[in-house]
Write an enzyme that holds these catalytic residues in place. Structure first.
Site, PDB file in Angstrom:
ATOM      1  CD  GLU A  77      34.603  37.094  39.450  1.00  0.00           C
ATOM      2  OE1 GLU A  77      34.176  37.956  40.225  1.00  0.00           O
ATOM      3  OE2 GLU A  77      35.645  36.437  39.668  1.00  0.00           O
ATOM      4  CG  HIS A 111      36.267  39.175  42.395  1.00  0.00           C
ATOM      5  ND1 HIS A 111      35.315  38.202  42.617  1.00  0.00           N
ATOM      6  CD2 HIS A 111      36.404  39.843  43.556  1.00  0.00           C
ATOM      7  CE1 HIS A 111      34.889  38.288  43.863  1.00  0.00           C
ATOM      8  NE2 HIS A 111      35.546  39.275  44.460  1.00  0.00           N
ATOM      9  CB  CYS A 115      37.318  36.605  47.182  1.00  0.00           C
ATOM     10  SG  CYS A 115      38.044  37.826  46.062  1.00  0.00           S
TER      11      CYS A 115
END
Length: 372
Positions: free
Chosen positions: A345, A343, A257
Site C-alpha cells: 500500500e 507494504h 508484515c
C-alpha cells in the site's frame, strides 16, 4: 528559531554509547528502541505508522521537515514513534500543498525530537551492533540517571504492542454498497491499506486486535485481512488462533508484515528478531512465482524463519528479499491464503507491489489468482 537558543541534547544507547545533538524545540526525554529508516521522503507517513510504536526513529536523509506536512499524508490518528533523531531539521518548508510545518506537527503531537546528530555515525553503529533500546533527552547533566532508567525499559523481543495501537471498538471503512466485504484484524493498521481495499470495491469492517474468529465471521465477510503492527508477533495468541481458524476453513486471507508473521506462526513456523530490521522505501524483492523484481517499502524488525518454511510441506516461499535472502512472502499450499513482509500500500514512487491487493480481490471473487 536561532541555532544558539536551542537546548543541548543527548542520545544514549543501551550499551552505553553516547551521541550528542540539540533539541528541535521543547525540552524532554523519550525512551524506545532505536532504529533507522533510509527513505528520502515520507517522514510524515513514517512518524504516524503504528508499526513504529515504541521506537525512536533515526532518519538517514540529511534534511527532515523541508516539505512540511499535509493532513492527507498520515497513516493513523496521531504520531506513533517514541522520538525522532535527525541531522538537519528544517523549520521552514516549501511545498505548495503543505498545510503546516513539521515543527508544529510534532508539537501538536507532543513528540520530542533532536537534531544536529551525526546520524551517519549513529546509523553505522546500529548496523554493526543491532537495534537496541535508547533514550534521547535534554537532561545532558544527568547521564547516569538516564542510563539507570534506560536499563528498566523492556526489550522489543517478547513485547506485545498491538493492544496499544489497535482500535478499541469495530468500525467501518469504505462504501457500504461495495461488491465485497472484508473483515480486517487491526494489529496496527495503516490508513492506506484501507484505502487500497476500498478502491478495489471492498467495504471493510475493522476489528480490534483481540477479536475472535467467531466475531469476524459473524459479519459474514467475503475475505479476511491481517494487518501490519508493532512489536513481537509471538505474544499475539488470539490473532494466531484467528489465522489458524481462517486457514482451516479455507477462507480468503491476506496478511501484511505483522499479519504475515502471524500467519506463519499459525502454521507452526517461528519468527525471530532481526539484527537491525528492514526500514526504507527502496528494498528489492524477487517474486519467485513471476520471476519479476519489485522495489518495495518495508518496515519490520522481525522475520519468518526461512529454513522452517522450506521444510514445511504446506507452506511455500513466494517472495525473497534480495539483500539478505530473508522471507518476503509466503502462501499456504492448496489454501486461499498468502502474505508478504512488506507494504504494497506504500507507493513512495514505484507501484510495483500494488498487484497484491488485486490478487486478494481476485481470490475473494473466486478467480484464485494466487494458487492457480
Amino acid at each position: 528559531m536561532k541555532y544558539q537558543s536551542r537546548k543541548k541534547a543527548v542520545i544514549i544507547l543501551a550499551d552505553g554509547t553516547i551521541f550528542y545533538g540539540k533539541a528541535v524545540g521543547k525540552e524532554g526525554t523519550a525512551f524506545g528502541e532505536v532504529c533507522f529508516n533510509t527513505g528520502m521522503t515520507g517522514y510524515q507517513e513514517i512518524f504516524t505508522d503504528p508499526s513504529y510504536f515504541g521506537q525512536i526513529m533515526v532518519t538517514t536523509n540529511a534534511h527532515i521537515g523541508n516539505y512540511g506536512v499535509n493532513a492527507d499524508e498520515v497513516e493513523s490518528d496521531s504520531v506513533k514513534i517514541a522520538g525522532l533523531v535527525c541531522k538537519n531539521f528544517s523549520y521552514n518548508y516549501s511545498r505548495v500543498d503543505a498545510d503546516g510545518s513539521l515543527k508544529d506537527f510534532l508539537d501538536e503531537n507532543n513528540l520530542f525530537a533532536i537534531s544536529d546528530v551525526d546520524t551517519r555515525a549513529l546509523v553505522s553503529y546500529i548496523r554493526d551492533n543491532g537495534a537496541m533500546n535508547a533514550v534521547i533527552s535534554t537532561e545532558v547533566d544527568r547521564i547516569e540517571e538516564l542510563k539507570a532508567k534506560l536499563a528498566e525499559v523492556p526489550d522489543m523481543k517478547g513485547l506485545e504492542l498491538s493492544s496499544r495501537v489497535s482500535a478499541k471498538e469495530p468500525y467501518f471503512f469504505g462504501n457500504p454498497d461495495a461488491t465485497y466485504k472484508v473483515a480486517a484484524l487491526d494489529l496496527g493498521i495503516k490508513k492506506n491499506i484501507l484505502r487500497n481495499l476500498a478502491k478495489r470495491d471492498a467495504y471493510i469492517k475493522v476489528f480490534p486486535y483481540d477479536a475472535t474468529f467467531e466475531e469476524l465471521k459473524a459479519w459474514n465477510p467475503d475475505g479476511y485481512f491481517l494487518s501490519n503492527g508493532p512489536g513481537d508477533p509471538e505474544p499475539l495468541e488470539s490473532a494466531i488462533d484467528v489465522a489458524k481458524k481462517i486457514i482451516a476453513e479455507d477462507l480468503p486471507l491476506f496478511g501484511i508484515c505483522l499479519g504475515h508473521q502471524v500467519i506463519a506462526l499459525s502454521q507452526g513456523i517461528s519468527t525471530y528478531k532481526m539484527h537491525n530490521g528492514h526500514r526504507g522505501i527502496n528494498h528489492p524483492v524477487k517474486n519467485l512465482l513471476s520471476g519479476k523484481g519489485e522495489i518495495t517499502s518495508q518496515n519490520h524488525g522481525f522475520a519468518v524463519n526461512r529454513e522452517e518454511v522450506e521444510n514445511h510441506a504446506g507452506v511455500e516461499i513466494t517472495h525473497v528479499h534480495l539483500n539478505d535472502d530473508t522471507v518476503a512472502g509466503i502462501r499456504i499450499k492448496n489454501k486461499n491464503c498468502f502474505s508478504v513482509q512488506y507494504h504494497p500500500e506504500a507507493s513512495p514512487g514505484p507501484h510495483d507491489a500494488s498487484y497484491l491487493f488485486d490478487q486478494f480481490v481476485e481470490m475473494i471473487s473466486g478467480k484464485n489468482a494466487v494458487n492457480s
